[in-house]
Scaffold this motif. Sequence first.
Motif, PDB file in Angstrom:
ATOM      1  N   THR A  17       0.940  -1.129   0.012  1.00 52.32           N
ATOM      2  CA  THR A  17       0.067   0.012  -0.047  1.00 52.32           C
ATOM      3  C   THR A  17       1.020   1.117  -0.006  1.00 52.32           C
ATOM      4  O   THR A  17       0.560   2.226  -0.935  1.00 52.32           O
ATOM      5  CB  THR A  17      -1.010  -0.157   1.056  1.00 52.32           C
ATOM      6  OG1 THR A  17      -1.774  -1.161   1.143  1.00 52.32           O
ATOM      7  CG2 THR A  17      -1.975   1.177   1.392  1.00 52.32           C
ATOM      8  N   LEU A  18       2.010   1.117   0.796  1.00 51.25           N
ATOM      9  CA  LEU A  18       2.890   2.363   0.656  1.00 51.25           C
ATOM     10  C   LEU A  18       3.713   2.407  -0.725  1.00 51.25           C
ATOM     11  O   LEU A  18       3.955   3.683  -1.040  1.00 51.25           O
ATOM     12  CB  LEU A  18       3.728   2.160   1.980  1.00 51.25           C
ATOM     13  CG  LEU A  18       3.079   2.260   3.441  1.00 51.25           C
ATOM     14  CD1 LEU A  18       4.001   2.148   4.348  1.00 51.25           C
ATOM     15  CD2 LEU A  18       2.483   3.887   3.592  1.00 51.25           C
ATOM     16  N   LEU A  19       4.017   1.311  -0.974  1.00 49.34           N
ATOM     17  CA  LEU A  19       4.645   1.346  -2.486  1.00 49.34           C
ATOM     18  C   LEU A  19       3.770   1.970  -3.618  1.00 49.34           C
ATOM     19  O   LEU A  19       4.183   2.704  -4.265  1.00 49.34           O
ATOM     20  CB  LEU A  19       4.937  -0.207  -3.004  1.00 49.34           C
ATOM     21  CG  LEU A  19       6.258  -0.919  -2.466  1.00 49.34           C
ATOM     22  CD1 LEU A  19       6.259  -2.079  -2.983  1.00 49.34           C
ATOM     23  CD2 LEU A  19       7.380  -0.014  -2.635  1.00 49.34           C
ATOM     24  N   LEU A  32       6.578   1.973   9.020  1.00 47.52           N
ATOM     25  CA  LEU A  32       6.106   0.675   9.706  1.00 47.52           C
ATOM     26  C   LEU A  32       7.089   0.197  10.971  1.00 47.52           C
ATOM     27  O   LEU A  32       6.703  -0.890  11.591  1.00 47.52           O
ATOM     28  CB  LEU A  32       6.136  -0.413   8.655  1.00 47.52           C
ATOM     29  CG  LEU A  32       5.028  -0.207   7.459  1.00 47.52           C
ATOM     30  CD1 LEU A  32       5.110  -1.223   6.525  1.00 47.52           C
ATOM     31  CD2 LEU A  32       3.659   0.091   8.212  1.00 47.52           C
ATOM     32  N   PHE A  33       7.986   1.109  11.448  1.00 46.02           N
ATOM     33  CA  PHE A  33       9.107   0.776  12.538  1.00 46.02           C
ATOM     34  C   PHE A  33       9.592  -0.803  12.119  1.00 46.02           C
ATOM     35  O   PHE A  33       9.716  -1.513  12.944  1.00 46.02           O
ATOM     36  CB  PHE A  33       8.277   0.978  13.660  1.00 46.02           C
ATOM     37  CG  PHE A  33       7.546   2.202  14.121  1.00 46.02           C
ATOM     38  CD1 PHE A  33       8.215   3.147  14.170  1.00 46.02           C
ATOM     39  CD2 PHE A  33       6.232   2.201  13.690  1.00 46.02           C
ATOM     40  CE1 PHE A  33       7.788   4.420  14.489  1.00 46.02           C
ATOM     41  CE2 PHE A  33       5.940   3.604  14.079  1.00 46.02           C
ATOM     42  CZ  PHE A  33       6.556   4.675  14.468  1.00 46.02           C
ATOM     43  N   SER A  35      13.161  -3.007   9.973  1.00 44.46           N
ATOM     44  CA  SER A  35      14.246  -2.352   8.883  1.00 44.46           C
ATOM     45  C   SER A  35      14.027  -2.236   7.475  1.00 44.46           C
ATOM     46  O   SER A  35      12.929  -2.940   6.968  1.00 44.46           O
ATOM     47  CB  SER A  35      15.367  -3.351   9.173  1.00 44.46           C
ATOM     48  OG  SER A  35      15.066  -4.526   8.799  1.00 44.46           O
ATOM     49  N   GLU A  36      14.847  -1.877   6.734  1.00 38.08           N
ATOM     50  CA  GLU A  36      14.558  -1.705   5.540  1.00 38.08           C
ATOM     51  C   GLU A  36      14.842  -3.107   4.575  1.00 38.08           C
ATOM     52  O   GLU A  36      14.322  -3.628   3.797  1.00 38.08           O
ATOM     53  CB  GLU A  36      15.797  -0.741   4.567  1.00 38.08           C
ATOM     54  CG  GLU A  36      15.800   0.575   4.962  1.00 38.08           C
ATOM     55  CD  GLU A  36      16.648   1.558   4.321  1.00 38.08           C
ATOM     56  OE1 GLU A  36      16.980   1.401   3.018  1.00 38.08           O
ATOM     57  OE2 GLU A  36      17.120   2.324   5.168  1.00 38.08           O
ATOM     58  N   LYS A  37      15.563  -3.936   5.518  1.00 38.86           N
ATOM     59  CA  LYS A  37      15.755  -5.508   4.901  1.00 38.86           C
ATOM     60  C   LYS A  37      14.608  -6.200   5.019  1.00 38.86           C
ATOM     61  O   LYS A  37      14.171  -6.545   4.216  1.00 38.86           O
ATOM     62  CB  LYS A  37      17.050  -6.017   5.981  1.00 38.86           C
ATOM     63  CG  LYS A  37      17.108  -7.532   5.645  1.00 38.86           C
ATOM     64  CD  LYS A  37      18.447  -7.906   5.403  1.00 38.86           C
ATOM     65  CE  LYS A  37      18.697  -9.443   5.061  1.00 38.86           C
ATOM     66  NZ  LYS A  37      17.639 -10.160   4.091  1.00 38.86           N
ATOM     67  N   THR A  38      13.864  -6.024   6.270  1.00 42.22           N
ATOM     68  CA  THR A  38      12.594  -6.582   6.425  1.00 42.22           C
ATOM     69  C   THR A  38      11.587  -6.099   5.236  1.00 42.22           C
ATOM     70  O   THR A  38      10.976  -7.133   4.816  1.00 42.22           O
ATOM     71  CB  THR A  38      12.115  -6.192   7.728  1.00 42.22           C
ATOM     72  OG1 THR A  38      13.169  -6.701   8.581  1.00 42.22           O
ATOM     73  CG2 THR A  38      10.533  -7.018   8.061  1.00 42.22           C
ATOM     74  N   VAL A  39      11.534  -4.880   4.870  1.00 42.13           N
ATOM     75  CA  VAL A  39      10.923  -4.282   3.957  1.00 42.13           C
ATOM     76  C   VAL A  39      11.069  -5.010   2.718  1.00 42.13           C
ATOM     77  O   VAL A  39      10.073  -5.567   2.079  1.00 42.13           O
ATOM     78  CB  VAL A  39      10.866  -2.829   3.801  1.00 42.13           C
ATOM     79  CG1 VAL A  39      10.103  -2.352   2.339  1.00 42.13           C
ATOM     80  CG2 VAL A  39      10.262  -2.055   4.824  1.00 42.13           C
ATOM     81  N   ARG A  40      12.381  -5.215   2.236  1.00 42.42           N
ATOM     82  CA  ARG A  40      12.786  -5.821   1.290  1.00 42.42           C
ATOM     83  C   ARG A  40      12.341  -7.445   0.985  1.00 42.42           C
ATOM     84  O   ARG A  40      12.150  -7.732   0.055  1.00 42.42           O
ATOM     85  CB  ARG A  40      14.394  -5.665   0.770  1.00 42.42           C
ATOM     86  CG  ARG A  40      14.742  -4.386   0.314  1.00 42.42           C
ATOM     87  CD  ARG A  40      16.027  -4.287  -0.130  1.00 42.42           C
ATOM     88  NE  ARG A  40      17.060  -4.259   1.010  1.00 42.42           N
ATOM     89  CZ  ARG A  40      17.499  -3.708   1.840  1.00 42.42           C
ATOM     90  NH1 ARG A  40      17.032  -2.416   1.813  1.00 42.42           N
ATOM     91  NH2 ARG A  40      18.408  -4.026   2.870  1.00 42.42           N
TER      92      ARG A  40
END
Length: 70
Positions: A17-19, A32-33, A35-40
């Motif tokens: 949704t944020l993308l 979302l609090f 890490s960037e790694k978790t997002v990826r």
Amino acid sequence: MARRTSILTKREKEVFTLLLEDKITKEIASELFISEKTVRNHISNVIQKLGVKGRSQAIVELLRLEELSL
């Protein structure tokens, strides 16, 4: 009528949704609090689930499947 089960987890839906709002990985992680790694990782998981080649194709497919809406 029974509600259809989403193929996305709650968090995957939040990420995509944020993308759709044109946010970058760093902004999504911050919002979302996580890490960037978790997002990826969430993005990779969805791409794999859908069998597509990249974020853009994933978004198009999720819109087609009505998992996301504009």
